[in-house]
Design a protein around this motif. Structure first.
Motif, PDB file in Angstrom:
ATOM      1  N   ALA A   1       0.814  -1.218   0.000  1.00 21.67           N
ATOM      2  CA  ALA A   1       0.000   0.000   0.000  1.00 21.67           C
ATOM      3  C   ALA A   1       0.849   1.269   0.000  1.00 21.67           C
ATOM      4  O   ALA A   1       0.434   2.309  -0.519  1.00 21.67           O
ATOM      5  N   GLY A   2       2.051   1.194   0.561  1.00 21.46           N
ATOM      6  CA  GLY A   2       2.898   2.379   0.644  1.00 21.46           C
ATOM      7  C   GLY A   2       3.363   2.907  -0.696  1.00 21.46           C
ATOM      8  O   GLY A   2       3.809   4.058  -0.796  1.00 21.46           O
ATOM      9  N   TYR A   3       3.275   2.095  -1.743  1.00 17.28           N
ATOM     10  CA  TYR A   3       3.711   2.543  -3.065  1.00 17.28           C
ATOM     11  C   TYR A   3       2.699   3.500  -3.709  1.00 17.28           C
ATOM     12  O   TYR A   3       3.036   4.239  -4.629  1.00 17.28           O
ATOM     13  N   PHE A   4       1.444   3.446  -3.251  1.00 14.60           N
ATOM     14  CA  PHE A   4       0.379   4.175  -3.924  1.00 14.60           C
ATOM     15  C   PHE A   4       0.100   5.516  -3.246  1.00 14.60           C
ATOM     16  O   PHE A   4      -0.113   5.576  -2.037  1.00 14.60           O
ATOM     17  N   VAL A   5       0.106   6.580  -4.047  1.00 12.46           N
ATOM     18  CA  VAL A   5      -0.143   7.910  -3.504  1.00 12.46           C
ATOM     19  C   VAL A   5      -1.513   8.448  -3.898  1.00 12.46           C
ATOM     20  O   VAL A   5      -1.995   9.427  -3.325  1.00 12.46           O
TER      21      VAL A   5
END
Length: 352
Positions: A124-128
């Motif tokens: 999830a941390g890859y998506f902004v």
């Protein structure tokens, strides 16, 4: 006949190893601009990847064509926003949910409810950003930037639902438990009208929802002649213009065939509950029309009767313009010193 909208629930699908590996590799491989994923069975699979050019805006505007997105098939597009493909640092990714009007209701539910699960599977941390779209015009950089300004971060399912309602892009089932399972019974008058429309015996019908039943508006169906001679308008099919409705009308092609346009009519001042029910039922009503032989070729949304009538006026203008096109006849010049067939001497007629 009872048509049922699929239940909206959290769907836990598995992201395949191939899709995961391709996405992780794209963190280092700056030549990749986007990845297209899809749901097959109970898995989220990799469908294709697209290369990055030096122009992120051009790449975004080309998503629809480059990713081969279809009007009747949903997909996930993971798009990298980094303008400089050689820039250092983590890449910024936007999850684009492509869920067009004409895809199956079950697919709409699956893609809407599996977004968060897929992001967790990939990291999830890859998506902004999260971006939901159902029309090709939404895949233009200017439209994307405008919509993203309204939501600076990823949207929860509830926030996404509210946004889709505000834009009248409300095709997926609602997350509310009260709306989790909707059954729609089609009444005989609606069935008869749809069959007549499928045979081009009539030109316009309007359907409404009441007590979970699809019925015909209590106004006579409109014929092709009545539309052609302008004695009737599309809005004449609506006996109550203050409530949402589904209008289906036909236009004639150059080859004499007909195509059917589906219009979701949703007046601004209609009760919120009615708006919610009709928006959720839109895809199901399209399926009902299809089951009765009506092939919907285009979906429109309007908020007042003038916009509804303008749709027909635009179609009529296009047909008239096509009908007025005539072949250009080039006259052959007469040989020098001679007159054409109509240019000979006139017979002398004496005055009386």
């Amino acid at each position: 006949i009872l048509f049922t909208s699929p239940t909206m629930a959290n769907v836990n699908l598995t992201v395949t190893e191939e899709a995961t590996a391709a996405f992780l590799a794209a963190q280092e491989d700056k030549s990749i601009r986007s990845l297209v994923l899809g749901i097959v069975g109970e898995e989220i699979v990799l469908k294709s990847t697209q290369s990055a050019s030096a122009d992120v805006i051009a790449d975004f505007d080309n998503i629809h064509a480059a990713s081969n997105l279809q009007q009747n098939e949903a997909s996930f597009v993971i798009f990298c926003e980094n303008e400089d493909v050689n820039a250092e640092g983590a890449r910024r990714w936007c999850l684009i949910s492509w869920v067009p009007d004409l895809c199956r209701p079950k697919d709409k539910m699956m893609y809407s409810s599996s977004r968060d699960n897929m992001k967790r599977g990939l990291g999830a941390g890859y998506f902004v950003k999260d971006y939901y779209c159902n029309d090709a015009i939404d895949l233009k950089w200017s439209v994307y930037q405008q919509n993203i300004k309204e939501n600076d971060g990823p949207l929860s399912d509830l926030e996404q639902l509210k946004k889709e309602e505000a834009k009248m892009e409300r095709d997926t089932a609602t997350h509310s438990s009260a709306m989790a399972q909707l059954g729609f019974e089609i009444l005989p008058d609606a069935t008869s009208a749809l069959v007549a429309l499928s045979k081009s015996e009539i030109s316009v019908i309007a359907l409404s929802l009441e007590d979970e039943k699809v019925s015909l508006f209590p106004s006579p169906p409109i014929t092709h002649d009545e539309l052609s001679n302008k004695s009737k308008k599309l809005s004449d099919a609506l006996t109550d213009k203050s409530v949402p409705a589904f209008v289906l009308y036909q236009t004639k092609n150059d080859d004499g065939s007909f195509e059917t346009i589906f219009v979701y009519y949703c007046p601004e001042n209609a009760p919120i509950k009615l708006k919610m029910i009709h928006s959720t039922a839109k895809s199901t009503v399209i399926d009902i029309a299809t089951a009765n032989g009506v092939a919907v070729s285009k979906v429109e949304e309007v908020s007042d009767e003038s916009e509804l009538d303008d749709l027909l006026n635009a179609s009529s203008s296009n047909e008239a313009a096509a009908a007025q096109v005539e072949p250009v006849v080039i006259a052959r010049a007469a040989p020098p010193g001679r007159r054409g067939k109509t240019g000979g001497k006139k017979k002398f007629v004496p005055d009386e």
